[in-house]
Design a protein around this motif. Structure first.
Motif, PDB file in Angstrom:
ATOM      1  N   ALA A  97       0.653  -5.603  -4.631  1.00 50.97           N
ATOM      2  CA  ALA A  97       0.929  -4.414  -4.900  1.00 50.97           C
ATOM      3  C   ALA A  97       0.557  -3.408  -3.585  1.00 50.97           C
ATOM      4  O   ALA A  97       0.174  -2.331  -3.907  1.00 50.97           O
ATOM      5  CB  ALA A  97       0.446  -3.845  -6.120  1.00 50.97           C
ATOM      6  N   TYR A  98       0.225  -3.924  -2.444  1.00 49.56           N
ATOM      7  CA  TYR A  98      -0.009  -3.272  -1.349  1.00 49.56           C
ATOM      8  C   TYR A  98       0.517  -3.855  -0.225  1.00 49.56           C
ATOM      9  O   TYR A  98       0.653  -5.156  -0.278  1.00 49.56           O
ATOM     10  CB  TYR A  98      -1.610  -2.917  -1.380  1.00 49.56           C
ATOM     11  N   GLN A  99       0.917  -3.228   0.861  1.00 50.47           N
ATOM     12  CA  GLN A  99       0.908  -3.843   2.395  1.00 50.47           C
ATOM     13  C   GLN A  99       0.158  -3.205   3.341  1.00 50.47           C
ATOM     14  O   GLN A  99      -1.018  -3.809   3.505  1.00 50.47           O
ATOM     15  CB  GLN A  99       2.451  -3.582   2.502  1.00 50.47           C
ATOM     16  N   CYS A 100       0.451  -2.099   3.803  1.00 54.39           N
ATOM     17  CA  CYS A 100      -0.709  -1.591   4.777  1.00 54.39           C
ATOM     18  C   CYS A 100      -1.878  -0.940   4.041  1.00 54.39           C
ATOM     19  O   CYS A 100      -2.946  -0.725   4.545  1.00 54.39           O
ATOM     20  CB  CYS A 100       0.228  -0.231   5.485  1.00 54.39           C
ATOM     21  N   GLY A 101      -1.669  -0.795   2.689  1.00 54.93           N
ATOM     22  CA  GLY A 101      -2.865  -0.111   1.854  1.00 54.93           C
ATOM     23  C   GLY A 101      -3.378   0.977   1.902  1.00 54.93           C
ATOM     24  O   GLY A 101      -4.217   1.730   1.416  1.00 54.93           O
ATOM     25  N   PHE A 102      -2.662   1.961   2.691  1.00 49.96           N
ATOM     26  CA  PHE A 102      -3.005   3.353   3.076  1.00 49.96           C
ATOM     27  C   PHE A 102      -2.959   4.172   1.467  1.00 49.96           C
ATOM     28  O   PHE A 102      -3.806   4.895   1.456  1.00 49.96           O
ATOM     29  CB  PHE A 102      -2.106   4.128   4.144  1.00 49.96           C
ATOM     30  N   CYS A 103      -1.882   3.694   0.815  1.00 50.69           N
ATOM     31  CA  CYS A 103      -1.820   4.786  -0.396  1.00 50.69           C
ATOM     32  C   CYS A 103      -2.569   3.854  -1.460  1.00 50.69           C
ATOM     33  O   CYS A 103      -2.572   4.379  -2.577  1.00 50.69           O
ATOM     34  CB  CYS A 103      -0.223   4.440  -0.840  1.00 50.69           C
ATOM     35  N   THR A 104      -3.139   2.654  -1.286  1.00 53.14           N
ATOM     36  CA  THR A 104      -3.652   1.993  -2.421  1.00 53.14           C
ATOM     37  C   THR A 104      -4.968   2.603  -3.081  1.00 53.14           C
ATOM     38  O   THR A 104      -4.968   2.584  -4.466  1.00 53.14           O
ATOM     39  CB  THR A 104      -4.313   0.510  -1.871  1.00 53.14           C
ATOM     40  N   ILE A 134       2.910   8.563  -3.066  1.00 54.25           N
ATOM     41  CA  ILE A 134       3.838   7.800  -2.315  1.00 54.25           C
ATOM     42  C   ILE A 134       3.652   6.564  -1.715  1.00 54.25           C
ATOM     43  O   ILE A 134       2.431   6.422  -0.924  1.00 54.25           O
ATOM     44  CB  ILE A 134       4.252   9.148  -1.127  1.00 54.25           C
ATOM     45  N   CYS A 135       4.350   5.448  -1.728  1.00 52.97           N
ATOM     46  CA  CYS A 135       3.973   4.249  -1.095  1.00 52.97           C
ATOM     47  C   CYS A 135       5.351   4.152  -0.084  1.00 52.97           C
ATOM     48  O   CYS A 135       6.407   3.946  -0.596  1.00 52.97           O
ATOM     49  CB  CYS A 135       3.853   3.131  -2.054  1.00 52.97           C
ATOM     50  N   ARG A 136       5.009   4.037   0.964  1.00 54.19           N
ATOM     51  CA  ARG A 136       6.065   3.762   2.201  1.00 54.19           C
ATOM     52  C   ARG A 136       6.309   2.229   2.305  1.00 54.19           C
ATOM     53  O   ARG A 136       7.289   1.980   2.951  1.00 54.19           O
ATOM     54  CB  ARG A 136       5.758   4.188   3.425  1.00 54.19           C
ATOM     55  N   CYS A 137       5.742   1.419   1.670  1.00 55.87           N
ATOM     56  CA  CYS A 137       5.730   0.062   2.138  1.00 55.87           C
ATOM     57  C   CYS A 137       6.300  -0.915   0.927  1.00 55.87           C
ATOM     58  O   CYS A 137       7.079  -1.642   1.270  1.00 55.87           O
ATOM     59  CB  CYS A 137       4.454  -0.592   2.375  1.00 55.87           C
ATOM     60  N   THR A 138       5.818  -0.765  -0.379  1.00 61.13           N
ATOM     61  CA  THR A 138       6.092  -1.811  -1.140  1.00 61.13           C
ATOM     62  C   THR A 138       7.426  -1.465  -1.988  1.00 61.13           C
ATOM     63  O   THR A 138       7.738  -2.623  -2.662  1.00 61.13           O
ATOM     64  CB  THR A 138       4.849  -1.615  -2.287  1.00 61.13           C
ATOM     65  N   GLY A 139       7.914  -0.350  -2.157  1.00 63.77           N
ATOM     66  CA  GLY A 139       8.950  -0.307  -3.021  1.00 63.77           C
ATOM     67  C   GLY A 139       8.709  -0.237  -4.519  1.00 63.77           C
ATOM     68  O   GLY A 139       9.624   0.037  -5.296  1.00 63.77           O
TER      69      GLY A 139
HETATM   70  S1  FES Z   1       1.090  -0.154   0.872  1.00 59.94           S
HETATM   71 FE1  FES Z   1       1.558   0.935   2.690  1.00 59.94          FE
HETATM   72  S2  FES Z   1       1.988   2.932   2.106  1.00 59.94           S
HETATM   73 FE2  FES Z   1       1.731   1.921   0.032  1.00 59.94          FE
END
Ligand code: FES
Ligand code: FES
Length: 159
Positions: A97-104, A134-139
């Protein structure tokens, strides 16, 4: 002119002096070194800075530190118990449930506030609970799957 601020963060009491315009996110990140709360939009729009203040999810970029005086703050750093991750953290890991992790961190704190208030949310209520993040990565689908798994009791809290 600085004013005294008393704050309990992740169970630990702090006393410090801050300027009237100092934000809660600045105290957490810059004074206490708790960088889980991220700073991005600075305008209460993205949710990356979300923490729980006195039981409620708040955008810490939009709360003056002195407004939180004598308050209890929980940040992402306070979720795990010893070496045991919080069920939401486990579920986020297992469900990618994360990719870049910035929103996590912010997403976890909004999720926790949601489940604390309503342990059995519907899918729609889960979406509403995290709609300020807002999450820009996971959809979002993997995040919703992770929360659903916690709601379904697939992850247990540490005792
Ligand atoms: S994991 Fe990249 S913004 Fe949510
Ligand atoms: S940095 Fe606080 S909501 Fe975006």
């Amino acid at each position: 002119m600085k004013e005294e601020l008393s704050l309990t963060v992740n169970g630990q009491p702090y006393e410090l002096y801050v300027k009237p315009k100092t934000l809660l996110v600045e105290v957490l990140r810059d004074h206490l070194g708790l960088t889980g709360a991220k700073r991005s939009c600075n305008s209460s729009s993205c949710g990356a800075c979300t923490v729980i203040l006195n039981g409620m999810a708040v955008k810490s970029c939009s709360v003056l530190a002195l407004q939180a005086d004598k308050g209890e703050v929980l940040t992402a750093e306070g979720l795990a118990v010893g070496n045991k991750l919080h069920p939401l953290q486990e579920a986020f890991l297992d469900h990618g449930a994360y990719q870049c992790g910035f929103c996590t961190s912010g997403m976890l704190m909004s999720s926790k506030a949601l489940l604390d208030e309503n342990p059995s949310p519907t899918r729609e209520q889960i979406k509403e609970g995290i709609d300020g993040n807002i999450c820009r990565c996971t959809g979002y689908n993997s995040i919703i799957r992770a929360l659903t798994a916690v709601v379904n009791g697939e992850y247990k809290e540490a005792k």
